[in-house]
Design a protein around this motif. Structure first.
Motif, mmCIF file in Angstrom:
data_model
loop_
_atom_site.group_PDB
_atom_site.id
_atom_site.type_symbol
_atom_site.label_atom_id
_atom_site.label_comp_id
_atom_site.label_asym_id
_atom_site.label_seq_id
_atom_site.Cartn_x
_atom_site.Cartn_y
_atom_site.Cartn_z
ATOM 1 N N ASP A 35 0.850 -1.177 0.000
ATOM 2 C CA ASP A 35 0.000 0.000 0.000
ATOM 3 C C ASP A 35 0.891 1.232 0.000
ATOM 4 N N LEU A 36 0.365 2.358 -0.482
ATOM 5 C CA LEU A 36 1.160 3.566 -0.636
ATOM 6 C C LEU A 36 0.537 4.739 0.101
ATOM 7 N N ASP A 37 1.397 5.603 0.643
ATOM 8 C CA ASP A 37 0.983 6.920 1.118
ATOM 9 C C ASP A 37 1.584 7.933 0.142
ATOM 10 N N LEU A 38 0.772 8.403 -0.791
ATOM 11 C CA LEU A 38 1.235 9.259 -1.877
ATOM 12 C C LEU A 38 0.975 10.730 -1.580
ATOM 13 N N LYS A 39 1.953 11.563 -1.924
ATOM 14 C CA LYS A 39 1.749 13.014 -1.918
ATOM 15 C C LYS A 39 1.184 13.398 -3.286
ATOM 16 N N LYS A 40 1.063 14.698 -3.510
ATOM 17 C CA LYS A 40 0.602 15.151 -4.815
ATOM 18 C C LYS A 40 1.595 14.735 -5.889
ATOM 19 N N ILE A 41 1.060 14.395 -7.055
ATOM 20 C CA ILE A 41 1.870 13.896 -8.166
ATOM 21 C C ILE A 41 1.938 14.951 -9.261
ATOM 22 N N ARG A 42 3.146 15.177 -9.769
ATOM 23 C CA ARG A 42 3.313 16.106 -10.890
ATOM 24 C C ARG A 42 3.279 15.323 -12.196
ATOM 25 N N PHE A 43 2.402 15.743 -13.105
ATOM 26 C CA PHE A 43 2.245 15.100 -14.397
ATOM 27 C C PHE A 43 2.775 16.017 -15.494
ATOM 28 N N THR A 44 3.540 15.431 -16.411
ATOM 29 C CA THR A 44 3.990 16.158 -17.598
ATOM 30 C C THR A 44 3.659 15.336 -18.833
ATOM 31 N N LEU A 45 3.526 16.024 -19.936
ATOM 32 C CA LEU A 45 3.054 15.409 -21.176
ATOM 33 C C LEU A 45 4.185 15.287 -22.183
ATOM 34 N N ASP A 46 4.238 14.148 -22.878
ATOM 35 C CA ASP A 46 5.108 13.979 -24.040
ATOM 36 C C ASP A 46 4.194 13.852 -25.262
ATOM 37 N N PRO A 47 3.942 14.955 -25.990
ATOM 38 C CA PRO A 47 2.966 14.940 -27.085
ATOM 39 C C PRO A 47 3.399 14.078 -28.265
ATOM 40 N N LEU A 48 4.710 13.891 -28.446
ATOM 41 C CA LEU A 48 5.183 13.100 -29.577
ATOM 42 C C LEU A 48 4.967 11.599 -29.344
ATOM 43 N N LYS A 49 5.188 11.130 -28.107
ATOM 44 C CA LYS A 49 5.015 9.715 -27.790
ATOM 45 C C LYS A 49 3.626 9.407 -27.250
ATOM 46 N N LEU A 50 2.785 10.471 -27.090
ATOM 47 C CA LEU A 50 1.438 10.314 -26.537
ATOM 48 C C LEU A 50 1.483 9.606 -25.186
ATOM 49 N N LYS A 51 2.420 10.045 -24.343
ATOM 50 C CA LYS A 51 2.579 9.483 -23.009
ATOM 51 C C LYS A 51 2.537 10.580 -21.958
ATOM 52 N N ILE A 52 2.191 10.174 -20.747
ATOM 53 C CA ILE A 52 2.181 11.073 -19.604
ATOM 54 C C ILE A 52 3.180 10.537 -18.580
ATOM 55 N N TYR A 53 4.031 11.424 -18.073
ATOM 56 C CA TYR A 53 5.011 11.066 -17.060
ATOM 57 C C TYR A 53 4.554 11.599 -15.706
ATOM 58 N N ALA A 54 4.686 10.767 -14.691
ATOM 59 C CA ALA A 54 4.260 11.145 -13.344
ATOM 60 C C ALA A 54 5.435 11.005 -12.387
ATOM 61 N N LYS A 55 5.530 11.940 -11.445
ATOM 62 C CA LYS A 55 6.601 11.892 -10.451
ATOM 63 C C LYS A 55 6.074 12.420 -9.125
ATOM 64 N N THR A 56 6.385 11.709 -8.057
ATOM 65 C CA THR A 56 6.013 12.146 -6.718
ATOM 66 C C THR A 56 7.174 11.898 -5.770
ATOM 67 N N LYS A 57 7.283 12.736 -4.743
ATOM 68 C CA LYS A 57 8.378 12.644 -3.782
ATOM 69 C C LYS A 57 7.836 12.238 -2.414
ATOM 70 N N SER A 58 8.780 11.753 -1.579
ATOM 71 C CA SER A 58 8.492 11.438 -0.166
ATOM 72 C C SER A 58 7.321 10.475 -0.013
ATOM 73 N N THR A 59 7.357 9.400 -0.770
ATOM 74 C CA THR A 59 6.311 8.377 -0.687
ATOM 75 C C THR A 59 6.664 7.347 0.394
ATOM 76 N N ILE A 60 5.655 6.853 1.096
ATOM 77 C CA ILE A 60 5.832 5.784 2.079
ATOM 78 C C ILE A 60 5.130 4.530 1.556
ATOM 79 N N VAL A 61 5.858 3.404 1.546
ATOM 80 C CA VAL A 61 5.294 2.118 1.138
ATOM 81 C C VAL A 61 5.046 1.279 2.380
ATOM 82 N N PHE A 62 3.838 0.694 2.471
ATOM 83 C CA PHE A 62 3.470 -0.124 3.618
ATOM 84 C C PHE A 62 3.319 -1.576 3.191
#
Length: 332
Positions: A35-62
């Motif tokens: 299980d995860l304790d997630l903070k806010k996630i920052r999403f960025t777009l790659d329009p050429l590959k039609l993909k979305i990249y997500a990154k979050t910091k200070s996550t706790i895994v249980f």
């Protein structure tokens, strides 16, 4: 307006927690003990590959009562999977903060309870680890075999069930499917400082094939090192040994951590070796010292299939004078 939105999402991105539950559910599908304790996630777009990249910091895994602190998590998923409401990662990158090594092993055991991990949990006594993980997932969420794990271990200790200890262990590691690479290795065994540039381990069926090198600076030899390597010198009562060495070796370790098929090639410089006079020497020489002294010896040592071959030369003192000696020993 569309162009502005695309540029903005491709550079600055957006930060939100609206997809946190989807990510948690997806991780739970991969491993239902996590299980995860997630903070806010920052999403960025790659329009050429039609993909979305997500990154979050200070996550706790249980997992059960254990927790694991992560520096950050990066992942990517296709825009089409989001539109179809089939939220699916294709790549995940994870970097941990510095974690206690025994806590890390205990946490991994909760998700993968292999007997090797149980043994590691018993013998590892201290140290810290930092892990960088990169893996790719197929459409069903299964981990592909092209994963890569790298990182470092600092100041670890291993206690071989109170028989001997390896201390101050430091190394970098790079792990791939059935292949494990370690470098810049440093450790201390019974006050002897060792270092190794590289150690390679390949898994083949139920065996681990190990190849590497290990060197030490000028040190006093502890007989427990020879016992650890399964080298038994019943007829040689060592009293004092000062030496430095360069060693190349291969060996095999089975799934019960039993070491076998050792092949060792060593260059050893002994500045001083003192040992109790053996009976065979007393039978051939009269009026010799109780202890025999060797100085400035250079040796070539080969060990294979329980056969030890030693070729050397240096100075020997049997009475009052030092003499030059050359010798060849073959011991089963």
């Amino acid at each position: 307006i569309i162009l502005f939105i695309v540029v903005y999402l491709s550079t600055a991105g957006v930060e939100t927690d609206r997809l946190n539950n989807k990510i948690k559910n997806r991780v739970n599908q991969i491993n239902n003990s996590l299980d995860l304790d997630l903070k806010k996630i920052r999403f960025t777009l790659d329009p050429l590959k039609l993909k979305i990249y997500a990154k979050t910091k200070s996550t706790i895994v249980f997992s059960s009562k254990r927790t694991l602190s992560l520096e950050y998590i990066k992942s990517e998923f296709s825009i089409s999977s989001l539109i179809k409401n089939k939220f699916s990662f294709s790549n995940i990158e994870v970097t941990t903060s510095s974690i206690s090594l025994d806590d890390f092993i205990s946490f991994v055991r909760l998700t993968n309870n292999k007997p090797q991990l149980f043994l590691l949990e018993k013998i590892v006594k201290k140290g810290h680890i930092i892990v960088n993980l990169s893996l790719n997932l197929d459409e069903d969420g299964n981990i592909k075999n092209d994963y890569e794990i790298n990182g470092l271990v600092k100041n670890a200790n291993i206690d071989f069930l109170n028989q001997s200890k390896i201390e101050n262990i430091n190394f970098n590691f790079n792990l791939k499917h059935d292949y494990y690479n370690f470098d810049d290795i440093k450790f201390k065994f019974e006050n002897i400082k060792f270092n190794s540039e590289i150690l390679e381990i390949k898994k083949k069926k139920n065996l681990f094939q190990v190849k590497g090198s290990v060197n030490n600076s000028q040190s006093n030899l502890d007989i427990r090192l020879l016992k650890l390597l399964n080298l038994n010198f019943k007829n040689l009562n060592l009293e004092e040994v000062k030496f430095l060495s360069t060693n190349n070796f291969t060996l095999e370790i089975d799934n019960k951590f039993k070491i076998k098929n050792i092949i060792l090639n060593s260059d050893v410089n002994i500045s001083r070796l003192k040992y109790k006079r053996p009976k065979i020497i007393q039978s051939y020489f009269l009026d010799i010292n109780e202890s025999i002294l060797l100085e400035d010896h250079k040796l070539k040592i080969n060990y294979k299939k329980n056969n030890l071959i030693l070729n050397g030369k240096g100075k020997i003192q049997l009475d009052k004078e030092l003499d030059e000696i050359k010798y060849f020993i073959n011991k089963k």
